[in-house]
Write an enzyme that holds these catalytic residues in place. Structure first.
Site, PDB file in Angstrom:
ATOM      1  CE  LYS A  83      -4.490   0.882   0.138  1.00  0.00           C
ATOM      2  NZ  LYS A  83      -5.508   0.142  -0.643  1.00  0.00           N
ATOM      3  N   GLY A 110     -24.772   3.118   2.793  1.00  0.00           N
ATOM      4  CA  GLY A 110     -23.765   3.695   1.901  1.00  0.00           C
ATOM      5  C   GLY A 110     -24.135   3.457   0.452  1.00  0.00           C
ATOM      6  N   GLY A 154     -22.549   4.878  -2.423  1.00  0.00           N
ATOM      7  CA  GLY A 154     -21.558   5.340  -3.389  1.00  0.00           C
ATOM      8  C   GLY A 154     -21.625   4.471  -4.631  1.00  0.00           C
ATOM      9  CB  VAL A 212     -19.190  -0.244  -4.176  1.00  0.00           C
ATOM     10  CG1 VAL A 212     -19.462  -1.674  -3.726  1.00  0.00           C
ATOM     11  CG2 VAL A 212     -17.861  -0.172  -4.913  1.00  0.00           C
TER      12      VAL A 212
END
Length: 360
Positions: free
Chosen positions: A90, A188, A190, A192
């Site tokens: 990452k 949520g 968004g 996705v």
């Protein structure tokens, strides 16, 4: 270029609570562009460490390091469990993506990725756009999600994997994968979360939706005939499935006693605030779909996309997320363990059988 690129050797880092067996941690700094970043390579036994680049205005470098260490380890487990020939890494850039990000800054980041000689492959994450990845790709081939390497927006694949994972979870709990008449609370909306809601609606589920962005809620209510609740109450409603698709750490000592659903299965990352929260769900008889297992569709699309290729292989491997979860659930029953414990074991078993890669 006035830059510093150094591997960290400091007692405070080795004693960091998120520091486990990370192979390489690199501090990146470029005075000309203002770039300040940390690249963490956690594990390369299965292959080069793939993991996105996140841009976030961390309050301190310590917070950035914490995120890089934690997220890179998570990518190792996600890539392993997804059956990819990739390790985990990452990158985090300490900046406000709305104010500090520039084309030159992303190009500088690309030059530093190139210096890692392929041990780390970067991709899009929070605060980073497809255009940013194109800038990175001007200076390194070790990047995914660009026009030359990707299938475009990975969120539809993430949503597909979550949808398949919800079906597998429903089958395990109720004996039938059908979603017709099942009630799902999607927290949520968004890219996705909204797509998950769409697929659930098309499969006949009854939806309860929530999001801090009211236009997204209004759109879902109109398109799917959904009911809406406050996001803070999404886990409390009467439902068969609670699907957290927003922020992490939402499953904790405060919220778990309030959950009425039999299943928690959603797209959000790092849903458990602590390891103890997974056992708390198990003890309440709530089936938890380990987040890095169910939301792996996006990384699968990034990893397997081929220039000029179609998405058949990606879709098939993403749909197989449901099969992976079924194996996790069945083994969890046999071993009397929580599903996330089994997911970790399965990922670790594959890692233990692998050999470290040689980078030329």
């Amino acid at each position: 270029m006035n830059a510093i690129h150094t591997t960290v050797h400091h007692t405070a880092v080795f004693d960091h609570p998120e520091m486990e067996d990370h192979e390489n941690i690199v501090i990146v700094q470029d005075a000309n562009t203002g770039l300040k970043a940390i690249i963490a390579v956690h594990d390369t036994r299965l292959g080069p460490a793939l993991g996105g680049c996140r841009i976030w205005p961390y309050a301190t470098p310590s917070e950035a390091l914490n995120d890089a260490l934690r997220l890179s380890r998570g990518m190792t487990y996600k890539n392993s469990l997804a059956g990819l020939e990739l390790g985990g890494g990452k990158a985090v850039i300490i900046a406000d993506p709305r104010k500090d990000k520039s084309e030159a800054l992303m190009e500088a980041f690309g030059r530093h990725v190139e210096r890692l000689s392929g041990t780390y492959i970067t991709a899009e994450d929070v605060g980073v756009s497809p255009e940013d990845m194109e800038a990175v790709a001007r200076h390194t081939d070790h990047v995914r999600g660009t026009q030359a390497t990707g299938l475009g927006d990975p969120s539809p694949y993430t949503a597909l994997g979550v949808f398949e994972g919800i079906k597998a979870s429903v089958a395990h709990v109720f004996g039938d994968p059908s979603l017709s008449g099942r009630t799902v609370s999607v927290q949520g909306l968004g890219h996705v979360g909204f797509d998950v809601a769409r697929q659930l609606h098309e499969a006949g589920a009854n939806l309860i939706v929530s999001d801090i962005h009211k236009p997204a809620v209004e759109k879902a209510v109109e398109a799917f005939g959904a009911k809406n609740v406050d996001p803070a109450d999404a886990h409390k409603v009467e439902a068969d499935v609670f699907a957290p698709c927003a922020l992490g750490a939402g499953l904790n000592a405060r919220t778990i006693p309030e959950i009425k659903a039999r299943i928690v299965a959603g797209a959000a990352n790092n849903q458990l605030q602590t390891p103890a929260d997974g056992m708390a769900l198990k003890n309440r008889g709530i089936l938890y779909a380990p987040d890095y297992a169910i939301n792996a569709g996006g990384v699968i699309s990034i990893a397997l996309a081929k220039p000029g290729g179609n998405d058949l292989e990606v879709r098939n491997k993403t749909i197989a997320i449901g099969d992976t979860l079924t194996r996790i659930y069945d083994r969890a029953v046999r071993e009397n363990a929580a599903p996330e414990q089994i997911a970790d074991r399965m990922a670790e078993e594959r890692l233990s059988a692998a050999r470290p890669i040689e980078v030329s």
